[in-house]
Design a protein around this motif. Structure first.
Motif, PDB file in Angstrom:
ATOM      1  N   GLU A 264      38.108  45.243  33.183  1.00  0.00           N
ATOM      2  CA  GLU A 264      38.884  44.107  33.669  1.00  0.00           C
ATOM      3  C   GLU A 264      38.773  42.927  32.705  1.00  0.00           C
TER       4      GLU A 264
ATOM      5  N   TYR B  30      38.120  39.883  33.394  1.00  0.00           N
ATOM      6  CA  TYR B  30      37.032  38.928  33.636  1.00  0.00           C
ATOM      7  C   TYR B  30      35.728  39.391  32.997  1.00  0.00           C
TER       8      TYR B  30
ATOM      9  N   LEU C 117      27.283  35.677  28.280  1.00  0.00           N
ATOM     10  CA  LEU C 117      26.352  36.218  29.269  1.00  0.00           C
ATOM     11  C   LEU C 117      25.712  37.495  28.723  1.00  0.00           C
TER      12      LEU C 117
ATOM     13  N   ARG D  42      26.130  41.536  37.961  1.00  0.00           N
ATOM     14  CA  ARG D  42      26.711  40.475  38.778  1.00  0.00           C
ATOM     15  C   ARG D  42      28.222  40.627  38.839  1.00  0.00           C
ATOM     16  N   HIS D  43      28.868  40.778  37.695  1.00  0.00           N
ATOM     17  CA  HIS D  43      30.331  40.752  37.686  1.00  0.00           C
ATOM     18  C   HIS D  43      30.942  42.099  38.053  1.00  0.00           C
ATOM     19  N   ALA D  44      30.487  43.178  37.371  1.00  0.00           N
ATOM     20  CA  ALA D  44      31.126  44.473  37.612  1.00  0.00           C
ATOM     21  C   ALA D  44      30.693  45.064  38.951  1.00  0.00           C
TER      22      ALA D  44
ATOM     23  N   ARG E 215      29.878  43.667  41.638  1.00  0.00           N
ATOM     24  CA  ARG E 215      30.498  42.978  42.742  1.00  0.00           C
ATOM     25  C   ARG E 215      31.845  43.599  43.111  1.00  0.00           C
ATOM     26  N   SER E 216      32.689  43.814  42.128  1.00  0.00           N
ATOM     27  CA  SER E 216      33.995  44.395  42.458  1.00  0.00           C
ATOM     28  C   SER E 216      33.861  45.870  42.795  1.00  0.00           C
TER      29      SER E 216
END
Lengths: 234, 569
Positions: B465, B467, B476, B484-486, B488-489
């Motif tokens: 993605e 983001y 980061l 945290r980012h991946a 989560r989705s």
């Protein structure tokens, strides 16, 4: 004094299916002084994207390769270890990525995404980072920043989402700001707001130097002192 | 890949040849008929003899030759597998045609919308179908057909045509929802599913009949008692596994369009509604109730209308009044108590098994899927993907039996974990949980392959993605980006899918594992009632399974709403 950014013979190969590679960018050389604005125009969009990302040591797909030399402040970025490069990214060099509906994480609040950009490079307490996030949203002109920090990206207008991306890029007062296609995807009526914001930031020397990739001549004229056309072949 | 396809073709050809001329193949190996009893194969204690010159793959508990039964069972498996797939495609095509006609009527003013409307209607139908516990539904269909088939009272043996009917009536929505470009591939992919399905039904006792050997039935016969005669359970399962794998590999080698559809475009909901979460929850609850009512009507129809079910067809209004006002599904003459009470007394055990199984299952699949998405093309990833793929082709009850042969404290090769009947003897909760460890692991192993692919796809799509690039541009560190980012989705997308698409498979696994391990739950009750031919109890179990699945799906939806703030706010 050496220039802020010096690029020599930059070439980017992207990995294709079945192990082959494709050269999207070849033989790009230029230099950028502190305080200067430069616009990359011409070429294809993938080529411009590859050029911008390669300056911070990234490629748009995994398995890509960057060749050449990128000297930032006299330091060769491409020879740095990943961890060292990571510390420069987002701190010394701010980056407004190519616009897309998902360039902000859809499930994390806007404030948290801005705070994250600050806290990864600076030892700042959470409340201080929160206050800084509100300041940044105010700086880029997001309406009602006290409420907007708690919003999710989809709750903001497209223009304000773009502003948040810019806020993230300038969060640590970078010495170089790279903005990819800053007005792409926005309605014409919103272009002026983004251009005003970026040129205003530059005038106040928030980012001392700016590199913009764009196809629009007016955008290049507004934001840059110099235009560098990529050759079509590259 | 080409080598794999060739191997699969060879295996399938061997099975097909065996199925066409079972008598010849069996006599070539010097084996007697499938039902011939050899008294010399049983010793003085009634223990069957293992693989020997007289019986190449040993003899079963009744002294019959395992190889011979194995060979004859191949015919049933292929007959049912291919015929069910074909019939399911036919039903699917007819329904798709009718839906298409209806859609073009409804959209006569804007013909371009007709295709879209019928696609959506069929997708909705297939989704609603997943709200029905398919194994229980097929069992009900097969049982309801069986008594008109002239079997002796009590013994359930629906016969091959009834099995084919039950399986194709259960699987047709999966045939209808693909477009015509993939017809052959879709039909071919239904074959392994139908073969596994037939094995599960035969295992539960709704097979073609007591005199006809089936792989599932052979595994069932090998199950009770001490796991000493390992050959009688191991070989039928191996034959089943090889056939399923061969058909699945061949089917996926048929060129077709990519079946992986891109995730549905997420529609932002800009306008703030007063209480969207409550609204969402209310909508889901109402939808669940609608599914429940419609499916219970379907169950009524199955037990009332299909051939001559004696003594169970009360009038519809009585059925509905009893079911929804008194939670009463009838009285069991044998046990002398209400069926609702009977099922509920078994429910806690099954709930315990199902809950633990789901946790083990999701845990294993998350670990494996995460590893295989984040470390692609490594040796560990390849072994993991291939291994879970093979395990997904194995019937879960056979995996349970093999696990007992290998690891049970009583009679396993390695005395590791409590085995059969340990649950009944355990008195404390810890002891019972310990007795369930092996079933839980078996459920996780059998199901992980199904889920692993979804987990991996979610991770892969999350990691590409935009983001994620934004996060890298922020500087980061990679662990933060991943966790945290991946994550989560990934977690949010998975929670929406888990309850919806996997609930049915999880319930089926729990039902099938119970008889193997002698767990006195609802699955055990179902198996026992099928053997007794007790239709009222079977119907009660089917209705109960329906309720459980609806609740599981609802829980998954609400969990998704909690994880995805776009739904919550």
């Amino acid at each position: 004094m050496s220039p802020l950014l010096e690029v020599e013979d930059l070439r980017v190969d992207l990995a294709e299916r079945r192990g082959s590679t494709r050269t999207v960018l070849d033989g790009l050389s230029f230099s950028l002084e502190t305080g200067e604005g430069l616009a990359l125009t011409g070429g294809s969009i993938p080529a411009r994207t590859a050029a911008c990302l390669a300056l911070v040591g990234l490629t748009n797909s995994p398995g890509g390769h960057i060749h050449g030399r990128v000297a930032f402040d006299g330091q060769d970025l491409l020879s740095l270890r990943p961890a060292q490069l990571r510390r420069i990214r987002g701190d010394q060099i701010g980056f407004v990525p190519c616009p897309s509906p998902k360039s902000l994480h859809p499930l994390i609040s806007v404030g948290a995404q801005v705070m994250e950009a600050v806290r990864v490079h600076r030892q700042v307490s959470k409340p201080a980072a929160h206050a800084r996030a509100i300041d940044l949203l105010e700086l880029v002109g997001v309406p009602a920043p006290h409420r907007a920090v708690f919003a999710l990206p989809h709750e903001l207008a497209a223009l304000d989402q773009r502003r948040v991306s810019i806020a993230i890029a300038v969060a640590n007062r970078p010495r170089l700001l790279i903005a990819e296609e800053p007005v792409a995807g926005l309605p014409d009526s919103d272009h002026e707001a983004v251009l005003d914001l970026l040129s205003g930031l530059r005038r106040r020397h928030e980012p001392a130097a700016m590199l913009v990739s764009t196809q629009d001549q007016p955008v290049a004229n507004r934001l840059a002192d110099r235009v560098l056309p990529l050759s079509q072949r590259a | 890949m080409a080598a794999g396809v060739g191997l699969a073709g060879a295996v399938l050809l061997a099975v097909v040849l065996t199925a066409i001329v079972p008598g010849d193949v069996a006599s070539l190996a010097g084996a007697p008929g499938p039902n011939a009893v050899d008294r010399h194969a049983l010793n003085a204690f009634g223990q069957p003899s293992g693989p020997s010159a007289a019986h190449l793959l040993g003899a079963d508990r009744a002294g019959r030759d395992v190889l011979s039964r194995l060979v004859y069972a191949a015919r049933i498996a292929l007959e049912v597998g291919f015929a069910s797939a074909a019939l399911a495609m036919l039903i699917g095509a007819v329904v798709a045609l009718l839906v298409g006609l209806l859609a073009s009527r409804l959209t006569s003013r804007r013909p371009s919308r007709a295709g879209h409307l019928s696609d959506r209607a069929i997708a909705q139908l297939a989704d609603a179908w997943l709200a029905i516990p398919l194994l229980l539904f097929g069992t009900a269909l097969a049982v309801a057909c069986s008594h008109g088939h002239g079997c002796a009272a009590g013994a359930v043996g629906p016969g091959v045509p009834a099995l084919i009917g039950a399986i194709s009536l259960t699987l047709w929505p999966f045939a209808a929802r693909r477009r015509s470009a993939d017809l052959l591939r879709t039909a071919a992919l239904l074959v392994p599913a139908a073969i596994l399905y037939e094995a599960a039904l035969s295992f539960l006792g709704v097979g073609p009949g007591p005199r006809t050997p089936t792989w599932g039935g052979m595994i069932a016969e090998a199950t009770p008692g001490s796991p000493s005669a390992w050959w009688s359970g191991l070989f039928p399962g191996l034959a089943l596994l090889l056939t399923v794998l061969a058909t699945a590999v061949l089917a996926s080698a048929i060129p077709g369009r990519e079946t992986d559809r891109p995730a549905q475009a997420e529609r932002p909901r800009p306008e703030a509604r007063p209480h969207p979460f409550l609204r969402f929850a209310l909508e889901r609850v109402l939808r669940s109730i609608a599914v429940l009512v419609l499916a219970s009507l379907l169950v009524y129809v199955i037990f009332r209308v299909l051939p001559s079910v004696h003594g169970i067809g009360e009038p519809l209004d009585v059925y509905l009044r009893r079911l929804y006002l008194h939670f009463d599904v009838g009285h069991d003459a044998g046990a002398g108590q209400g069926i609702t009470g009977l099922v509920l007394s078994r429910a806690p055990v099954s709930a315990f098994l199902l809950a633990g199984g789901i946790i083990f299952w999701i845990g294993a699949a998350l670990l494996a899927g995460t590893l295989s998405a984040l470390r692609p093309r490594t040796a560990a990833e390849r072994v993991l993907t291939a291994g879970t793929g093979v395990l997904a082709a194995a019937p879960v009850f056979w995996l349970g039996l093999v696990a007992l042969y290998l690891f049970a404290l009583d009679g396993g090769r390695i005395h590791l974990l409590p085995g059969q009947a340990a649950y009944g003897q355990a008195t404390t909760i810890a002891g019972r949980a310990q007795a369930l460890v092996l079933p839980w692991i078996v459920m996780a192993l059998g199901g992980a392959g199904l889920y692993l692919r979804q987990v991996r796809r979610r991770w892969q799509s999350a990691m590409t993605e935009d983001y994620i690039l934004t996060a890298r541009l922020k500087g980061l560190p990679e662990p933060v980006i991943v966790f945290r980012h991946a994550l989560r989705s990934t977690a949010s997308a998975l929670s929406a899918q888990t309850g919806r698409s996997l609930g049915s498979a999880m319930i089926a696994a729990a039902i099938l594992v119970e008889p193997v391990f002698g767990i006195p739950g609802v699955g055990g009750l179902l198996e026992a009632s099928i053997r007794r031919g007790d239709l009222r109890v079977i119907r009660g179990v089917v209705l109960f399974g329906l309720l459980v699945l609806v609740v599981v799906r609802l829980a998954g939806d609400l969990l998704h709403a909690c994880l995805d703030p776009r739904v919550r706010r």
